[in-house]
Enzyme design. Structure first.
Site, PDB file in Angstrom:
ATOM      1  N   THR A 188      63.899   6.214  -7.240  1.00  0.00           N
ATOM      2  CA  THR A 188      63.954   5.946  -5.632  1.00  0.00           C
ATOM      3  C   THR A 188      63.863   4.446  -5.260  1.00  0.00           C
ATOM      4  OG1 THR A 188      63.568   7.995  -5.337  1.00  0.00           O
ATOM      5  CG2 THR A 188      63.171   6.323  -3.405  1.00  0.00           C
ATOM      6  N   ASP A 213      68.282   8.438 -12.228  1.00  0.00           N
ATOM      7  CA  ASP A 213      67.411   9.222 -11.532  1.00  0.00           C
ATOM      8  C   ASP A 213      66.569   9.699 -12.546  1.00  0.00           C
ATOM      9  OD1 ASP A 213      66.071  11.681 -10.431  1.00  0.00           O
ATOM     10  OD2 ASP A 213      67.435  11.174  -8.715  1.00  0.00           O
ATOM     11  N   SER A 246      65.391  12.468 -13.015  1.00  0.00           N
ATOM     12  CA  SER A 246      65.321  13.876 -13.654  1.00  0.00           C
ATOM     13  C   SER A 246      66.548  13.762 -14.679  1.00  0.00           C
ATOM     14  CB  SER A 246      66.365  14.482 -12.522  1.00  0.00           C
ATOM     15  OG  SER A 246      65.639  14.340 -11.072  1.00  0.00           O
ATOM     16  N   GLN A 281      47.834  27.173 -14.868  1.00  0.00           N
ATOM     17  CA  GLN A 281      48.598  26.871 -13.548  1.00  0.00           C
ATOM     18  C   GLN A 281      47.826  25.955 -12.447  1.00  0.00           C
ATOM     19  OE1 GLN A 281      50.544  30.249 -11.968  1.00  0.00           O
ATOM     20  NE2 GLN A 281      51.243  31.044 -14.077  1.00  0.00           N
TER      21      GLN A 281
HETATM   22  N1  ASP Z   1      64.672  11.390  -7.839  1.00  0.00           N
HETATM   23  C1  ASP Z   1      63.848  10.547  -7.932  1.00  0.00           C
HETATM   24  C2  ASP Z   1      63.501  10.152  -9.345  1.00  0.00           C
HETATM   25  O1  ASP Z   1      62.752  10.722  -9.851  1.00  0.00           O
HETATM   26  C3  ASP Z   1      62.747  10.718  -6.999  1.00  0.00           C
HETATM   27  C4  ASP Z   1      61.583   9.164  -7.155  1.00  0.00           C
HETATM   28  O2  ASP Z   1      62.038   8.268  -7.673  1.00  0.00           O
HETATM   29  O3  ASP Z   1      60.836   9.234  -6.234  1.00  0.00           O
HETATM   30  O4  ASP Z   1      64.308   9.275  -9.925  1.00  0.00           O
END
Ligand code: ASP
Length: 354
Positions: free
Chosen positions: A29, A72, A74, A291
């Protein structure tokens, strides 16, 4: 990624630089902006630089290596963890410290992975990112990035103050393999429930010297980037059934992170314990992780975890799931026999568990 060439950032200031740092820009981000569909997507490092004219005031010699394209987080892959480790190894002698700009979603996994891949680390490797893009007026990117650069360049009597893999976020420096993303809306995105904060950035940066990893000037940093991804996280929930558990355990997995309740408790019904036991007999390694983000697994504290030691489930004690994922991948790739894997998983390798 095969090109590990660092680009020097041109910053005009008077006098000699205080330290030389390598920034590894992976995306996240921090460096994103809205695309035509109104979604956040990563832009290149020049975009980040253009929003930070203040960088020159730090009087640091900065160089950068960018993921091409930036991602990103993810989308991060094991190979890219290997790239990060190899970049650091390749440039280890050239820089005082390393700052990795990374998305927050998987930052705790990546920081954990590097804490296992980098051996005898004696320089700072600081992960940071942001909850709001750097172009946004209220962004936390500037403070996080500049704080990380300051910490990575902080030396005392010729030795770095920090010589481990950390996450710096929202004024807090946290051990990387103890970090957890706990917030997707506010700025305090990371927490370390089971290990004290390593430093806090206020008017000055206050280090908690008692809990920082010790610096060993004679240590020779080496890397091992082997990871085996044949693992699964089995998160328990009331109502989990035999066929779901069976499907997971009977697949080609070699390792299971069992995310249990509270202090390591599981349903003590025969079908469940028998499935775990059979999997272990078939060579699957099962690591019990709670958890809860605070506290630890104590197998045998309750009757409902009483048989776990007996059937060979390993206790992850106070390890996070993120660190457990990286540690199990590392263990399966680097140790052949069950006893070696068990020993490695039961001991703290880089401060990831008590
Ligand atoms: N989706 C973004 C990532 O992990 C979220 C972030 O950077 O805060 O790349």
């Amino acid at each position: 990624m095969s090109n590990y060439e660092a680009q020097k950032i041109r910053l005009a200031f008077d006098g000699a630089p205080k330290a030389a740092l390598l920034i590894i820009y992976t995306g996240g981000t921090l460096g994103m902006d809205y695309n035509d569909e109104g979604e956040l997507s990563p832009l290149d490092f020049d975009h980040v630089l253009s929003k930070l004219p203040i960088l020159k005031d730090l009087k640091l010699s900065l160089s950068v290596i960018s993921f091409d394209p930036p991602i990103d987080s993810s989308n991060i892959k094991i190979d890219q963890w290997g790239d990060l480790a190899r970049i650091i190894e390749h440039h280890y002698q050239d820089f005082h410290g390393f700052v990795i700009l990374h998305g927050t979603d998987t930052m705790a996994y990546s920081a954990s992975a590097l804490s296992f891949m980098l051996h005898n680390l004696n320089k700072p490797v600081i992960f940071t990112g942001a909850q709001l893009p750097i172009a946004s007026p209220r962004s936390d990117a500037r403070e996080n990035f500049i704080g990380a650069l300051e910490i990575a360049s902080d030396y005392k009597n010729g030795a770095p103050i920090v010589s481990e893999v950390c996450v710096f976020f929202n004024h807090l420096l946290i051990r990387g393999n103890r970090s957890k993303k706990v917030e997707s809306n506010h700025f305090d995105a990371f927490e370390s429930e089971n290990y004290p904060t390593l430093a806090e950035a206020g008017i000055s940066i206050d280090y908690n010297f008692n809990v920082l990893a010790l610096h060993d000037p004679n240590a020779r940093m080496t890397i091992n980037t082997q990871m085996d991804d044949s693992i699964v996280v089995l998160k328990l929930f009331p109502g989990i059934n035999k066929s779901t558990v069976g499907a997971l355990l009977n697949s080609s997995v070699k390792g299971v992170i069992l995310e249990s309740y509270g202090s390591g408790n599981v349903p003590d019904e025969p079908w469940f314990l028998n499935q775990l036991s059979e999997a272990i007999e078939n060579g699957v390694c099962i690591l019990n992780v709670s958890q809860c983000s605070g506290g630890k697994v104590v197998q045998g504290k309750y009757q409902t975890s009483g048989r776990l030691d007996q059937i060979g489930v390993l206790s992850g004690r106070d390890i996070t799931t993120e660190a457990a994922v990286a540690k199990l991948m590392y263990a399966l790739a680097n140790y052949q026999n069950k006893q070696e894997i068990k020993t490695f998983l039961s001991e703290s390798f880089s401060g990831e568990m008590a």
